[in-house]
Design a protein around this motif. Sequence first.
Motif, short mmCIF file in Angstrom:
data_model
loop_
_atom_site.label_atom_id
_atom_site.label_comp_id
_atom_site.label_asym_id
_atom_site.label_seq_id
_atom_site.Cartn_x
_atom_site.Cartn_y
_atom_site.Cartn_z
N ALA A 9 0.84 -1.19 0.00
CA ALA A 9 0.00 0.00 0.00
C ALA A 9 0.87 1.24 0.00
O ALA A 9 1.97 1.24 0.56
CB ALA A 9 -0.92 0.02 1.22
N ASP A 10 0.38 2.30 -0.62
CA ASP A 10 1.02 3.60 -0.60
C ASP A 10 0.43 4.36 0.58
O ASP A 10 -0.78 4.59 0.62
CB ASP A 10 0.75 4.36 -1.90
CG ASP A 10 1.16 3.55 -3.13
OD1 ASP A 10 2.06 2.70 -3.00
OD2 ASP A 10 0.57 3.77 -4.20
N ILE A 11 1.27 4.77 1.52
CA ILE A 11 0.76 5.38 2.75
C ILE A 11 1.51 6.68 3.05
O ILE A 11 2.40 7.09 2.31
CB ILE A 11 0.86 4.41 3.94
CG1 ILE A 11 2.32 4.09 4.28
CG2 ILE A 11 0.07 3.13 3.67
CD1 ILE A 11 2.48 3.34 5.59
N GLY A 12 1.10 7.31 4.16
CA GLY A 12 1.71 8.58 4.55
C GLY A 12 1.31 9.72 3.66
O GLY A 12 1.98 10.76 3.61
N GLU A 13 0.19 9.56 2.93
CA GLU A 13 -0.21 10.55 1.93
C GLU A 13 -1.28 11.52 2.42
O GLU A 13 -1.48 12.57 1.81
CB GLU A 13 -0.69 9.84 0.67
CG GLU A 13 0.40 9.02 0.00
CD GLU A 13 -0.05 8.32 -1.25
OE1 GLU A 13 0.74 8.25 -2.21
OE2 GLU A 13 -1.20 7.81 -1.28
N LEU A 14 -1.98 11.16 3.49
CA LEU A 14 -3.04 12.01 4.01
C LEU A 14 -2.58 12.63 5.32
O LEU A 14 -1.89 11.98 6.11
CB LEU A 14 -4.32 11.21 4.20
CG LEU A 14 -4.87 10.54 2.93
CD1 LEU A 14 -6.15 9.78 3.23
CD2 LEU A 14 -5.09 11.56 1.82
N PRO A 15 -2.96 13.88 5.60
CA PRO A 15 -2.40 14.60 6.74
C PRO A 15 -3.08 14.28 8.06
O PRO A 15 -4.19 13.76 8.12
CB PRO A 15 -2.66 16.07 6.37
CG PRO A 15 -3.91 16.02 5.54
CD PRO A 15 -3.81 14.74 4.76
N GLY A 16 -2.35 14.60 9.16
CA GLY A 16 -2.93 14.63 10.49
C GLY A 16 -3.24 13.28 11.11
O GLY A 16 -2.85 12.23 10.61
N GLU A 17 -3.96 13.35 12.22
CA GLU A 17 -4.29 12.14 12.97
C GLU A 17 -5.14 11.17 12.16
O GLU A 17 -4.97 9.95 12.25
CB GLU A 17 -5.00 12.51 14.27
CG GLU A 17 -4.10 13.25 15.27
CD GLU A 17 -4.81 13.55 16.57
OE1 GLU A 17 -5.95 13.06 16.76
OE2 GLU A 17 -4.24 14.28 17.40
#
Length: 250
Positions: A9-17
């Motif tokens: 999976a591609d992750i770390g792409e959406l901000p915040g908690e």
Amino acid sequence: MTRSICLNADIGELPGEAGRALDRAILRQVSRCSIACGGHAGDTESMTQTLQMAQEFGVLAGAHPSYPDREGFGRSRNNVSAAELATSLKDQVSDLLRIAAATGTQVRHIKPHGALYNDAAKDAGLAGMVAALCAETGIPVLIGPPASQMERAARVSGLTYVAEGFADRAYEADLSLTPRNLPGAVFRDAESQNAQALSIALRHEVITRTGETVPLHVQTLCLHGDTPGAAENAARLRTVLEARGVTIRP
């Protein structure tokens, strides 16, 4: 015969908690992940947390560099020169490597993001740039589409190449991904995602957007972290694959 496949999976792409909660849910299901490292998304905090979560869940983590295009989420080159692009990509991967070293984690592969992924699949110069980035940063594994310029560049450079397919994207007859501006390019329903994942994992083929059945031999299936319902998709697809006797492994 035992069948196995890697889920990534591609992750770390959406901000915040909310973004990190989504990453955590996805990491419970996959065996590899590619972490946004600043080109299209991601910052020091998200990179730190996603690397640590990947280690916690025993998921192999890699770098997910892109064209420097945060406004367009890595979907445009924006007339960046080859020299500027090479510098940007090295900076992105070096940032993730620096954070990995500081947190006692590891970066195991590189997988280009978005337009860079699609362009490097067909452009020998870009593919060579990505392969050279692996060699320069000491990362021995490159992930990309099968039978592509990236695979050729990886082989020439002595890298390990992991060919990738997609459960949630439509394919063209030449095995390129259907452009996102065309209807049906992204599979949002469970039935389509399940069917394509099983077709790739069990029969090594896909049915293209225009109806052809085309062979597709890959070692890993990607689940996009920015697709609506990504965490639920990941859990369901893992269950569907395992129910058909497919082992999920790195």
